[in-house]
Design a protein around this motif. Sequence first.
Motif, PDB file in Angstrom:
ATOM      1  N   ILE A   8      18.642   5.375 -51.783  1.00  0.00           N
ATOM      2  CA  ILE A   8      18.968   5.835 -53.135  1.00  0.00           C
ATOM      3  C   ILE A   8      17.916   6.828 -53.636  1.00  0.00           C
ATOM      4  O   ILE A   8      18.240   7.901 -54.158  1.00  0.00           O
ATOM      5  N   GLY A   9      16.648   6.472 -53.458  1.00  0.00           N
ATOM      6  CA  GLY A   9      15.573   7.351 -53.917  1.00  0.00           C
ATOM      7  C   GLY A   9      15.571   8.688 -53.188  1.00  0.00           C
ATOM      8  O   GLY A   9      15.396   9.747 -53.804  1.00  0.00           O
ATOM      9  N   THR A  10      15.777   8.637 -51.867  1.00  0.00           N
ATOM     10  CA  THR A  10      15.769   9.867 -51.073  1.00  0.00           C
ATOM     11  C   THR A  10      16.934  10.768 -51.460  1.00  0.00           C
ATOM     12  O   THR A  10      16.767  11.983 -51.633  1.00  0.00           O
ATOM     13  N   VAL A  11      18.126  10.159 -51.627  1.00  0.00           N
ATOM     14  CA  VAL A  11      19.284  10.936 -52.068  1.00  0.00           C
ATOM     15  C   VAL A  11      19.020  11.547 -53.450  1.00  0.00           C
ATOM     16  O   VAL A  11      19.256  12.745 -53.676  1.00  0.00           O
ATOM     17  N   ILE A  36      14.769  18.945 -48.977  1.00  0.00           N
ATOM     18  CA  ILE A  36      13.973  18.162 -48.022  1.00  0.00           C
ATOM     19  C   ILE A  36      12.560  17.955 -48.552  1.00  0.00           C
ATOM     20  O   ILE A  36      12.024  16.842 -48.543  1.00  0.00           O
ATOM     21  N   THR A  37      11.944  19.042 -49.028  1.00  0.00           N
ATOM     22  CA  THR A  37      10.574  18.949 -49.553  1.00  0.00           C
ATOM     23  C   THR A  37      10.487  17.921 -50.681  1.00  0.00           C
ATOM     24  O   THR A  37       9.570  17.088 -50.718  1.00  0.00           O
ATOM     25  N   THR A  38      11.448  17.974 -51.615  1.00  0.00           N
ATOM     26  CA  THR A  38      11.430  17.046 -52.745  1.00  0.00           C
ATOM     27  C   THR A  38      11.632  15.609 -52.274  1.00  0.00           C
ATOM     28  O   THR A  38      10.963  14.683 -52.748  1.00  0.00           O
ATOM     29  N   ALA A  57       8.123  10.025 -42.653  1.00  0.00           N
ATOM     30  CA  ALA A  57       9.201  11.016 -42.691  1.00  0.00           C
ATOM     31  C   ALA A  57       9.178  11.924 -41.464  1.00  0.00           C
ATOM     32  O   ALA A  57      10.163  12.575 -41.141  1.00  0.00           O
ATOM     33  N   PHE A  58       8.025  11.979 -40.767  1.00  0.00           N
ATOM     34  CA  PHE A  58       7.928  12.799 -39.558  1.00  0.00           C
ATOM     35  C   PHE A  58       8.386  11.999 -38.347  1.00  0.00           C
ATOM     36  O   PHE A  58       8.854  12.550 -37.367  1.00  0.00           O
ATOM     37  N   ILE A  64      15.131  13.143 -43.343  1.00  0.00           N
ATOM     38  CA  ILE A  64      15.546  14.541 -43.392  1.00  0.00           C
ATOM     39  C   ILE A  64      17.065  14.635 -43.270  1.00  0.00           C
ATOM     40  O   ILE A  64      17.698  15.466 -43.918  1.00  0.00           O
ATOM     41  N   THR A  65      17.663  13.749 -42.462  1.00  0.00           N
ATOM     42  CA  THR A  65      19.116  13.721 -42.325  1.00  0.00           C
ATOM     43  C   THR A  65      19.785  13.405 -43.661  1.00  0.00           C
ATOM     44  O   THR A  65      20.767  14.050 -44.048  1.00  0.00           O
TER      45      THR A  65
END
Lengths: 188, 188, 188
Positions: A8-11, A36-38, A57-58, A64-65
């Motif tokens: 949810i947070g990533t979206v 992606i950066t955000t 994230a790396f 990233i997907t």
Amino acid sequence: MLNIFEIIGTVAFAVSGALTGIKKRLDFFGVLMLAITTAIGGGIARDLIIGNTPPLAFRHPIYITIALVSTVGVWIFYRYLFRLTNVILIFDAIGLAVFTANGARLAFAGDYASLSVAVSLGVLTGTGGGILRDIFVQEIPMVFRKEIYATASIIGVLAQYYSRIFFHGSWPLYICFATTLLIRLIAM
Amino acid sequence: MLNIFEIIGTVAFAVSGALTGIKKRLDFFGVLMLAITTAIGGGIARDLIIGNTPPLAFRHPIYITIALVSTVGVWIFYRYLFRLTNVILIFDAIGLAVFTANGARLAFAGDYASLSVAVSLGVLTGTGGGILRDIFVQEIPMVFRKEIYATASIIGVLAQYYSRIFFHGSWPLYICFATTLLIRLIAM
Amino acid sequence: MLNIFEIIGTVAFAVSGALTGIKKRLDFFGVLMLAITTAIGGGIARDLIIGNTPPLAFRHPIYITIALVSTVGVWIFYRYLFRLTNVILIFDAIGLAVFTANGARLAFAGDYASLSVAVSLGVLTGTGGGILRDIFVQEIPMVFRKEIYATASIIGVLAQYYSRIFFHGSWPLYICFATTLLIRLIAM
């Protein structure tokens, strides 16, 4: 390892980044890079701060997907959105709340269980992605412009800290999320 | 563990950040966040660079407390200040000198005793907080605009390096501070 | 330990930074600082990400020396250059290609041999220096403005990844470099 909460947070942050890019008239690839950066910026800052290298994230392409899929969705549907700035603010608030809660939890789970580290880590993780987003499109970051922004994050971490006395499991995390989000939305 | 020297530097950078925020018409919370960022930014960069995680400023709330108190002071008294820009430059110079000296000392004290590391670490620690401050309010950082800025910092580190041959204890640190500050103030 | 390949990339980014500084009418020291930042920024980001502290560029003064010499050269000869912006783009493309290749190689050489880490590390190392350069002179970084920028870097890393099946030694590195540079130049 990625739960619904983190998704949810990533979206939310990816959407706020993508919409900001669209507002600034970047092309699709610029919009994607900003999303992606955000979405991963705050988490990378957090991982560097606690010495967790290379950052999550790396190592896991899932973040990233998610940002990529969110950007495609935003790119298709943003024409139907009114008041772009308000939508950006709401998604940004959700991202802020999720990453504040997650950053602080990490501090409590680790060897750095002091309240000081939890507040610093919560605020940095919560605000980091948005700060990068705003700097990259040449705006003063929200955290410096909005009265109740870092404040919402700080109060959220305190809520998590003290609710750990009464609640177990993921409850303190959700209480932090709800507190931060509520304060930020009310102050909007 | 915080000595008078570090307190002076933290106060100086916090004041420069708070005044910059006021000049840019941020509200109190924005001014506070900018003061904190300026005061702890250089030290966090330094700690990340040497792998000292989590950074000192996250473990000891004293740094953020000092920035908070400084900001409240600035907020009350800035009306009595004339020529805001000049005052910012002077406090920035003090911060630059303190953090240059501290960053370089850390290089000499650690396993990275080469002059190269000391110069890099001194300049980064000295200029880091100010760079963040200027970027966040959308100005080109001073280090890229002022003729004698990084130069003052570099000469200060060299002064610390060579004075270590003749002096013991904290003297090389103070010589670095005085050299950097003097050169920067003269060049203003 | 610095090979011709890295020297080319460092010179290319230093030149792009120096010319950008000149275009923005910074004085010599500002131009020099911007050249150094551009030349070492990506590598420092890479070293922080993989936990290699202090970063290479801090331990070996050769990187900063190369940036210094390049800046002096640019400062003397830029009057003879036409179409400054195009020259900046070409040198930036060379820097992007070298550092993408180098960042990805490091991922393959280390314990982080997944394609995900290689792409992230390649793109970050390749674009990091240019992002700092653009932010410091208040431009939206190229990676957010140019259609084929991060894309060139990503395809380059994929080329390195798959060519490792067929080639040994430094060949995959050079194939990544050539792929990234070619795509970026064609898209210009």
